[in-house]
Design a protein around this motif. Structure first.
Motif, PDB file in Angstrom:
ATOM      1  N   GLU A  39       6.782   6.939   2.606  1.00 13.43           N
ATOM      2  CA  GLU A  39       8.206   6.671   2.837  1.00 13.43           C
ATOM      3  C   GLU A  39       8.453   6.242   4.283  1.00 13.43           C
ATOM      4  O   GLU A  39       9.237   5.323   4.550  1.00 13.43           O
ATOM      5  N   VAL A  40       7.769   6.927   5.218  1.00 16.49           N
ATOM      6  CA  VAL A  40       7.922   6.549   6.631  1.00 16.49           C
ATOM      7  C   VAL A  40       7.410   5.131   6.868  1.00 16.49           C
ATOM      8  O   VAL A  40       8.044   4.306   7.540  1.00 16.49           O
ATOM      9  N   VAL A  41       6.215   4.846   6.285  1.00 16.43           N
ATOM     10  CA  VAL A  41       5.640   3.510   6.464  1.00 16.43           C
ATOM     11  C   VAL A  41       6.537   2.448   5.857  1.00 16.43           C
ATOM     12  O   VAL A  41       6.765   1.375   6.443  1.00 16.43           O
ATOM     13  N   THR A  42       7.086   2.721   4.665  1.00 16.11           N
ATOM     14  CA  THR A  42       7.971   1.747   3.998  1.00 16.11           C
ATOM     15  C   THR A  42       9.216   1.494   4.830  1.00 16.11           C
ATOM     16  O   THR A  42       9.635   0.338   5.036  1.00 16.11           O
ATOM     17  N   ARG A  43       9.830   2.573   5.298  1.00 14.61           N
ATOM     18  CA  ARG A  43      11.071   2.434   6.070  1.00 14.61           C
ATOM     19  C   ARG A  43      10.827   1.668   7.375  1.00 14.61           C
ATOM     20  O   ARG A  43      11.569   0.757   7.726  1.00 14.61           O
ATOM     21  N   GLN A  44       9.753   2.001   8.077  1.00 13.63           N
ATOM     22  CA  GLN A  44       9.481   1.330   9.343  1.00 13.63           C
ATOM     23  C   GLN A  44       9.025  -0.118   9.128  1.00 13.63           C
ATOM     24  O   GLN A  44       9.335  -1.003   9.930  1.00 13.63           O
ATOM     25  N   SER A  45       8.304  -0.355   8.037  1.00 16.45           N
ATOM     26  CA  SER A  45       7.873  -1.726   7.749  1.00 16.45           C
ATOM     27  C   SER A  45       9.073  -2.621   7.440  1.00 16.45           C
ATOM     28  O   SER A  45       9.119  -3.788   7.854  1.00 16.45           O
ATOM     29  N   GLU A  79       0.819  -1.201   0.000  1.00 17.22           N
ATOM     30  CA  GLU A  79       0.000   0.000   0.000  1.00 17.22           C
ATOM     31  C   GLU A  79       0.858   1.259   0.000  1.00 17.22           C
ATOM     32  O   GLU A  79       0.548   2.255  -0.681  1.00 17.22           O
ATOM     33  N   SER A  80       1.944   1.242   0.759  1.00 14.44           N
ATOM     34  CA  SER A  80       2.807   2.425   0.810  1.00 14.44           C
ATOM     35  C   SER A  80       3.492   2.671  -0.523  1.00 14.44           C
ATOM     36  O   SER A  80       3.723   3.819  -0.925  1.00 14.44           O
ATOM     37  N   GLN A  81       3.859   1.604  -1.229  1.00 13.77           N
ATOM     38  CA  GLN A  81       4.488   1.768  -2.541  1.00 13.77           C
ATOM     39  C   GLN A  81       3.470   2.213  -3.587  1.00 13.77           C
ATOM     40  O   GLN A  81       3.824   2.880  -4.563  1.00 13.77           O
ATOM     41  N   ALA A  82       2.200   1.826  -3.390  1.00 12.22           N
ATOM     42  CA  ALA A  82       1.165   2.223  -4.355  1.00 12.22           C
ATOM     43  C   ALA A  82       0.772   3.685  -4.206  1.00 12.22           C
ATOM     44  O   ALA A  82       0.256   4.289  -5.149  1.00 12.22           O
TER      45      ALA A  82
END
Length: 426
Positions: A249-255, A239-242
Motif C-alpha cells: 500500500e505504501v509503495v502504491t501510494r508513493q508510486s 508488483e505492489s498490486q500483485a
C-alpha cells in the motif's frame, strides 16, 4: 548683421561727403558772419525733405545754431547733450549718432568740429538724413534671408526624411519580416534584400533554425525522460498490486504520487520548450468547437450544454495541443461541477493578448477555496474523481506562455475560470 553694418557705413559716407563740401566752402566775412556755400543737392533746399545740414558754434558747452539748410525751415537739428564736449575732447574726429527730425522721422547724423580761416572760435558742422529707406532695406533683406534659410532648412529636413525613408526601406522590411516570424505568420525570413542586409537576414534565419533545433532536442529529451521514468514506476505499481500488504500500500501510494509529479513536471517542461518555438498559432474557435462536442457527449447523461463564442479570426500564439489542454481542463472541470450549463467566452484585450473565460452554474467556490484550488494536488471534494491537478496544470501552462489564471464568481452562479493568453495576428 553684416548687411546692416555695410548699409549704415555707406549711409555714413554720404553724410561725410556733405560735411566735406560744407567744410570746404564755408567762409567768414568782414562782419564775422559765417557764410555757407551754395550746395547743389535740391533736397537740402526743400522744406522737411529729409536731408539737413547745420553749422553751429559751441557756447558754454552748448551748440548754438548759426547757419542751417532751408530744409530745416524753422527747426534745428537735435543733438545729444554731451556732443559739444565730446567734439572738444577729440577735435577733427567725426561723431555719428541717431536722432529725430522735424517731422519726428528717424535721422542718421554726423558732426565734426573744425577751425575756419579768420574765425575766432571753432565751429561744428552737422549733417543728417532720413534713414527710413535704409532701415526698410535692412528689414527687407533680413526677411528675405530668413525666408530663404527657412525654405533651405525645410528642404534639407525633407531631403533627409526622404533619404532615410528610401535608404532604410529594406531595413524596415526586414523588421516586419522578423515580426511576422515572431507572430507565427511565417517560419523564416524570405524577402530579397540588398547586399548589405542579406548576411543579416541569413544569420537571423540560421539563428531561428538553431533555436528550433534546440527546442526539438529538448522535446526529445523530455520524451525519453518520460519513458525512462514511467516504465520503472509501472513495474513497481504492478508488483505492489500483485503482493498486497502494508508495504504494498505504501509503495502504491508513493508510486502514484511520483507518477503525478513526473506528469506534472514533464508537462511543464514540454510547455516551456514549446513557448520557445517559432511562434505557431492555433484557431481558438476550432479548439472550442471540438472540445464542446466531445464534452457534451461525455456528460450527455447529465444533460450538460456548452455555450461557446469565439471570433473566426482569433488565434492563440502557441501549439494546438497546449490550447486543448488549457481550455479542455477548464471546460471539463466546469462540466463536472455544473448543474447543466457551461458558458465559454473569448475577448481580445490587446493586439498581443486574449482572454478566455469558462463559467458554470454549479455551486462555485469561496475566495479561500479558489486560492486553495490552484495548489498542486488540492482536492476540495475527495468523493469526486480526479487527481486535483486540473487547475494547477492550467495555471502552470498559462504562466509558461506568459499568461495568467484567475478564479472568480461566475455570473451564472458557479465558478469562473479566466485565462489571459498570448494572441497571434490573423
Amino acid at each position: 548683421m553684416l548687411f546692416q553694418q555695410a548699409a549704415i557705413k555707406r549711409f555714413d559716407q554720404g553724410l561725410a561727403e556733405l560735411i566735406d563740401n560744407l567744410t570746404a566752402g564755408t567762409t567768414i566775412d568782414e562782419k564775422a558772419e559765417i557764410l555757407a556755400p551754395a550746395l547743389t543737392d535740391l533736397r537740402a533746399l526743400r522744406a522737411y525733405s529729409g536731408k539737413y545740414w547745420q553749422i553751429s558754434e559751441p557756447v558754454n558747452g552748448v551748440l548754438k545754431s548759426r547757419v542751417r539748410s532751408r530744409s530745416l525751415w524753422d527747426s534745428e537739428l537735435k543733438t545729444p547733450p554731451d556732443l559739444a564736449l565730446r567734439l572738444a575732447a577729440d577735435p577733427g574726429k567725426p561723431i555719428f549718432y541717431d536722432t529725430r527730425g522735424p517731422l519726428n522721422e528717424p535721422l542718421r547724423a554726423m558732426a565734426t568740429r573744425a577751425e575756419l580761416p579768420g574765425g575766432k572760435a571753432p565751429v561744428v558742422f552737422m549733417a543728417a538724413e532720413d534713414r527710413s529707406p535704409v532701415d526698410r532695406d535692412i528689414r527687407n533683406f533680413v526677411t528675405a534671408t530668413a525666408l530663404a534659410f527657412l525654405l533651405l532648412g525645410v528642404g534639407m529636413v525633407a531631403a533627409v526624411v526622404i533619404q532615410v525613408r528610401v535608404g532604410l526601406t529594406p531595413l524596415f522590411a526586414l523588421r516586419h519580416e522578423v515580426a511576422y516570424v515572431r507572430r507565427g505568420k511565417r517560419e523564416r525570413i524570405e524577402g530579397a534584400y540588398p547586399t548589405e542586409l542579406k548576411p543579416l537576414a541569413d544569420e537571423l534565419n540560421a539563428l531561428m533554425a538553431h533555436n528550433q533545433e534546440v527546442v526539438e532536442r529538448q522535446r526529445t529529451h523530455v520524451g525519453n525522460l518520460a519513458h525512462a521514468l514511467k516504465t520503472p514506476l509501472s513495474v513497481m505499481l504492478a508488483e505492489s498490486q500483485a503482493q498486497p500488504g502494508p508495504l504494498a500500500e505504501v509503495v502504491t501510494r508513493q508510486s502514484e504520487a511520483m507518477r503525478q509529479q513526473v506528469d506534472h513536471h514533464l508537462r511543464r517542461a514540454r510547455a516551456a520548450a514549446r513557448t520557445q518555438g517559432s511562434g505557431e498559432r492555433t484557431s481558438v474557435a476550432d479548439v472550442l468547437d471540438e472540445l464542446s462536442r466531445t464534452l457534451e457527449r461525455i456528460f450527455q447523461d447529465k444533460g450538460v450544454t456548452i455555450d461557446w463564442d469565439a471570433e473566426d479570426d482569433l488565434y492563440f500564439l502557441g501549439e494546438r495541443q497546449d490550447l486543448l489542454e488549457l481550455a479542455g481542463n477548464a471546460m471539463e472541470n466546469a462540466s463536472k461541477w455544473c448543474k447543466s450549463r457551461v458558458r465559454v467566452r473569448t475577448e481580445v484585450i490587446s493586439p498581443e493578448r486574449l482572454r478566455l473565460s469558462v463559467e458554470d452554474d454549479g455551486p462555485g467556490l469561496t475566495p479561500e477555496e479558489r486560492e486553495a484550488a490552484i495548489q498542486r494536488g488540492a482536492r476540495l471534494d475527495e468523493s469526486a474523481p480526479g487527481s486535483g491537478l486540473g487547475l494547477n496544470i492550467i495555471d502552470e501552462l498559462a504562466r509558461a506562455y506568459g499568461g495568467s489564471l484567475t478564479l472568480a464568481q461566475a455570473r451564472l452562479g458557479g465558478l469562473a475560470v479566466i485565462l489571459e493568453l498570448p494572441r497571434a495576428e490573423a
